[in-house]
Design a protein around this motif. Structure first.
Motif, PDB file in Angstrom:
ATOM      1  N   GLY A  78       8.958  17.034   0.553  1.00  0.00           N
ATOM      2  CA  GLY A  78       9.973  16.750  -0.460  1.00  0.00           C
ATOM      3  C   GLY A  78       9.819  17.587  -1.720  1.00  0.00           C
ATOM      4  O   GLY A  78      10.757  18.229  -2.182  1.00  0.00           O
ATOM      5  N   HIS A  79       8.606  17.588  -2.251  1.00  0.00           N
ATOM      6  CA  HIS A  79       8.414  18.187  -3.578  1.00  0.00           C
ATOM      7  C   HIS A  79       8.702  19.693  -3.624  1.00  0.00           C
ATOM      8  O   HIS A  79       9.290  20.183  -4.581  1.00  0.00           O
ATOM      9  CB  HIS A  79       6.985  17.919  -4.062  1.00  0.00           C
ATOM     10  CG  HIS A  79       6.751  16.468  -4.398  1.00  0.00           C
ATOM     11  ND1 HIS A  79       6.935  15.956  -5.657  1.00  0.00           N
ATOM     12  CD2 HIS A  79       6.380  15.419  -3.627  1.00  0.00           C
ATOM     13  CE1 HIS A  79       6.669  14.652  -5.659  1.00  0.00           C
ATOM     14  NE2 HIS A  79       6.321  14.303  -4.429  1.00  0.00           N
ATOM     15  N   ILE A  80       8.290  20.405  -2.597  1.00  0.00           N
ATOM     16  CA  ILE A  80       8.388  21.877  -2.647  1.00  0.00           C
ATOM     17  C   ILE A  80       9.854  22.317  -2.736  1.00  0.00           C
ATOM     18  O   ILE A  80      10.241  23.081  -3.637  1.00  0.00           O
ATOM     19  CB  ILE A  80       7.665  22.518  -1.432  1.00  0.00           C
ATOM     20  CG1 ILE A  80       6.150  22.277  -1.558  1.00  0.00           C
ATOM     21  CG2 ILE A  80       7.976  24.012  -1.324  1.00  0.00           C
ATOM     22  CD1 ILE A  80       5.312  22.784  -0.389  1.00  0.00           C
ATOM     23  N   VAL A 106       7.427  16.986  -8.342  1.00  0.00           N
ATOM     24  CA  VAL A 106       8.619  16.766  -9.171  1.00  0.00           C
ATOM     25  C   VAL A 106       8.712  15.332  -9.682  1.00  0.00           C
ATOM     26  O   VAL A 106       9.715  14.951 -10.261  1.00  0.00           O
ATOM     27  CB  VAL A 106       9.920  17.143  -8.412  1.00  0.00           C
ATOM     28  CG1 VAL A 106      10.027  18.635  -8.223  1.00  0.00           C
ATOM     29  CG2 VAL A 106      10.013  16.420  -7.072  1.00  0.00           C
ATOM     30  N   THR A 107       7.651  14.531  -9.452  1.00  0.00           N
ATOM     31  CA  THR A 107       7.728  13.138  -9.919  1.00  0.00           C
ATOM     32  C   THR A 107       6.582  12.776 -10.876  1.00  0.00           C
ATOM     33  O   THR A 107       6.212  11.617 -11.005  1.00  0.00           O
ATOM     34  CB  THR A 107       7.781  12.137  -8.732  1.00  0.00           C
ATOM     35  OG1 THR A 107       6.720  12.450  -7.823  1.00  0.00           O
ATOM     36  CG2 THR A 107       9.101  12.195  -8.016  1.00  0.00           C
ATOM     37  N   GLY A 108       6.024  13.795 -11.521  1.00  0.00           N
ATOM     38  CA  GLY A 108       5.078  13.498 -12.604  1.00  0.00           C
ATOM     39  C   GLY A 108       3.618  13.438 -12.205  1.00  0.00           C
ATOM     40  O   GLY A 108       2.762  13.156 -13.044  1.00  0.00           O
ATOM     41  N   SER A 120      10.696   7.998  -6.643  1.00  0.00           N
ATOM     42  CA  SER A 120       9.365   8.202  -6.064  1.00  0.00           C
ATOM     43  C   SER A 120       8.843   6.930  -5.411  1.00  0.00           C
ATOM     44  O   SER A 120       9.248   5.806  -5.745  1.00  0.00           O
ATOM     45  CB  SER A 120       8.389   8.655  -7.144  1.00  0.00           C
ATOM     46  OG  SER A 120       8.023   7.556  -7.938  1.00  0.00           O
ATOM     47  N   GLY A 121       7.907   7.123  -4.509  1.00  0.00           N
ATOM     48  CA  GLY A 121       7.226   5.993  -3.881  1.00  0.00           C
ATOM     49  C   GLY A 121       6.512   5.142  -4.921  1.00  0.00           C
ATOM     50  O   GLY A 121       6.347   3.930  -4.727  1.00  0.00           O
ATOM     51  N   ASP A 122       6.102   5.754  -6.023  1.00  0.00           N
ATOM     52  CA  ASP A 122       5.419   4.990  -7.077  1.00  0.00           C
ATOM     53  C   ASP A 122       6.385   3.995  -7.728  1.00  0.00           C
ATOM     54  O   ASP A 122       6.020   2.850  -8.008  1.00  0.00           O
ATOM     55  CB  ASP A 122       4.853   5.948  -8.141  1.00  0.00           C
ATOM     56  CG  ASP A 122       3.848   6.925  -7.548  1.00  0.00           C
ATOM     57  OD1 ASP A 122       3.246   6.603  -6.507  1.00  0.00           O
ATOM     58  OD2 ASP A 122       3.672   8.016  -8.122  1.00  0.00           O
ATOM     59  N   ILE A 152       0.839  -1.206   0.000  1.00  0.00           N
ATOM     60  CA  ILE A 152       0.000   0.000   0.000  1.00  0.00           C
ATOM     61  C   ILE A 152       0.868   1.248   0.000  1.00  0.00           C
ATOM     62  O   ILE A 152       1.827   1.346   0.769  1.00  0.00           O
ATOM     63  CB  ILE A 152      -0.895   0.018   1.261  1.00  0.00           C
ATOM     64  CG1 ILE A 152      -1.752  -1.251   1.272  1.00  0.00           C
ATOM     65  CG2 ILE A 152      -1.785   1.259   1.294  1.00  0.00           C
ATOM     66  CD1 ILE A 152      -2.460  -1.488   2.570  1.00  0.00           C
ATOM     67  N   LYS A 153       0.515   2.181  -0.878  1.00  0.00           N
ATOM     68  CA  LYS A 153       1.208   3.479  -0.835  1.00  0.00           C
ATOM     69  C   LYS A 153       0.288   4.549  -0.268  1.00  0.00           C
ATOM     70  O   LYS A 153      -0.825   4.775  -0.778  1.00  0.00           O
ATOM     71  CB  LYS A 153       1.682   3.928  -2.214  1.00  0.00           C
ATOM     72  CG  LYS A 153       2.421   5.271  -2.098  1.00  0.00           C
ATOM     73  CD  LYS A 153       2.802   5.931  -3.397  1.00  0.00           C
ATOM     74  CE  LYS A 153       3.446   7.292  -3.121  1.00  0.00           C
ATOM     75  NZ  LYS A 153       3.467   8.193  -4.258  1.00  0.00           N
ATOM     76  N   LEU A 154       0.752   5.208   0.769  1.00  0.00           N
ATOM     77  CA  LEU A 154       0.061   6.388   1.295  1.00  0.00           C
ATOM     78  C   LEU A 154       0.597   7.568   0.489  1.00  0.00           C
ATOM     79  O   LEU A 154       1.771   7.941   0.620  1.00  0.00           O
ATOM     80  CB  LEU A 154       0.394   6.583   2.778  1.00  0.00           C
ATOM     81  CG  LEU A 154       0.109   5.405   3.713  1.00  0.00           C
ATOM     82  CD1 LEU A 154       0.713   5.654   5.095  1.00  0.00           C
ATOM     83  CD2 LEU A 154      -1.397   5.181   3.838  1.00  0.00           C
ATOM     84  N   GLY A 160       4.650   8.587   0.075  1.00  0.00           N
ATOM     85  CA  GLY A 160       5.229   9.652  -0.728  1.00  0.00           C
ATOM     86  C   GLY A 160       5.865  10.708   0.164  1.00  0.00           C
ATOM     87  O   GLY A 160       5.838  10.603   1.399  1.00  0.00           O
ATOM     88  N   ALA A 161       6.427  11.737  -0.484  1.00  0.00           N
ATOM     89  CA  ALA A 161       7.105  12.789   0.267  1.00  0.00           C
ATOM     90  C   ALA A 161       6.199  14.008   0.478  1.00  0.00           C
ATOM     91  O   ALA A 161       6.407  14.774   1.428  1.00  0.00           O
ATOM     92  CB  ALA A 161       8.369  13.231  -0.467  1.00  0.00           C
ATOM     93  N   GLY A 162       5.199  14.165  -0.380  1.00  0.00           N
ATOM     94  CA  GLY A 162       4.300  15.316  -0.247  1.00  0.00           C
ATOM     95  C   GLY A 162       5.071  16.616  -0.078  1.00  0.00           C
ATOM     96  O   GLY A 162       6.121  16.821  -0.704  1.00  0.00           O
TER      97      GLY A 162
END
Ligand code: ATP
Ligand code: IP8
Length: 242
Positions: free
Chosen positions: A49-51, A196-198, A140-142, A4-6, A44-46
């Motif tokens: 990370g992304h900002i 940043v991961t699409g 990425s977590g994906d 499971i990915k949160l 994920g990093a939410g």
């Protein structure tokens, strides 16, 4: 086993730097645990990370930006620590793993993750930066979801986000968009700010590869975590990727 990915959109407010959605995350984790099935968690990093990755033009060279690299690594680790703490409070045996530490000779070596499962631990992996030569890269977590599905052949892969599933257009921008119960091909995946991961487009590619392994692959709304039980009965609210 299920993996499971949160999603970062579920566990953080992606528009606000380091805004953890504690209540939502806890509810989702409790519901997952209540399934009484073995599982592996990815997140994920939410906005942890992304900002800052976007602001610093990462992935890319980091010379002169070493402090920012350390800052981002500390932020992603602190998000993971919050989730690990919740799992500990629930009496579980979580162990954190980052792609940063698993990188070996140009690939990711998941041996410690597999060993941890054999020894009765609950691995918690997360999308993160890593360093290769003079560059910061992002995994990425994906992508981790695909790697783990490939190695562990779970019964299902579940992606939890902040929308009900995959729509024909971004439901946040187009209120009349339609939820697709079964997704056979790419939809209109709006490019997202602060990602940043699409965004959903990148996620769809990973989900399609997982479903290509013959693994049931779902996108569901983690804000209504009780819906996850539907994947066992087949009567679920969300999308399945074919
Ligand atoms: P992270 O990568 O930080 O872990 P996440 O896995 O939760 O985040 P996002 O990359 O934020 O996922 O993608 C989810 C977002 O994609 C939703 O909040 C939604 O607004 C947006 N989106 C864009 N196009 C679509 C679409 N066609 N169907 C569903 N959601 C879409
Ligand atoms: O949130 C991205 O992982 P994701 C990791 O799963 C960073 O896409 C550091 C932005």
């Amino acid at each position: 086993m299920i993996i499971i990915k949160l999603g970062g959109s579920l566990i953080t407010d992606k528009s606000s730097y380091r805004a953890f959605r504690e209540e939502e995350t806890l509810r989702a984790i409790k519901e997952i645990a209540s399934m009484n099935r073995s599982f592996v968690l990815v997140h994920g990093a939410g906005s942890f990370g992304h900002i800052l990755c976007k602001k610093n033009n990462f992935p890319g060279p980091f010379k002169g930006k070493e402090f920012q690299v350390s800052r981002i690594k500390s932020d992603t680790t602190s998000l993971n620590s919050r989730i690990i703490s919740m799992l500990l409070d629930m009496g579980m045996n979580p162990l954190p793993f980052s792609p940063f530490d698993l990188r070996r000779k140009g690939t990711f070596d998941y041996t410690p993750v597999l060993r941890s499962i054999e020894s009765g631990f609950l691995p918690v992996l997360f999308g993160d930066i890593y360093i290769e030569g003079n560059e910061v890269k992002i995994y990425s977590g994906d992508s981790i979801m695909f790697d783990l599905c490939n190695l562990l052949n779970p019964e299902a892969a579940v992606f939890l986000g902040d929308v009900d599933g995959i729509y024909d257009r971004d439901p946040k921008k187009f209120p009349d968009s339609k939820l697709l119960r079964v997704v056979y091909n790419e939809q209109d995946f709006a490019k997202q700010e602060n990602d940043v991961t699409g965004g959903m487009g990148g996620k769809y590619k990973a989900m399609k590869r997982i479903s290509g392994l013959g693994i049931r692959t779902y996108m569901m709304n983690g804000l209504f975590p009780e819906r996850i039980h539907g994947i066992e009965s087949g009567d679920f609210h969300g999308s399945v990727i074919k």
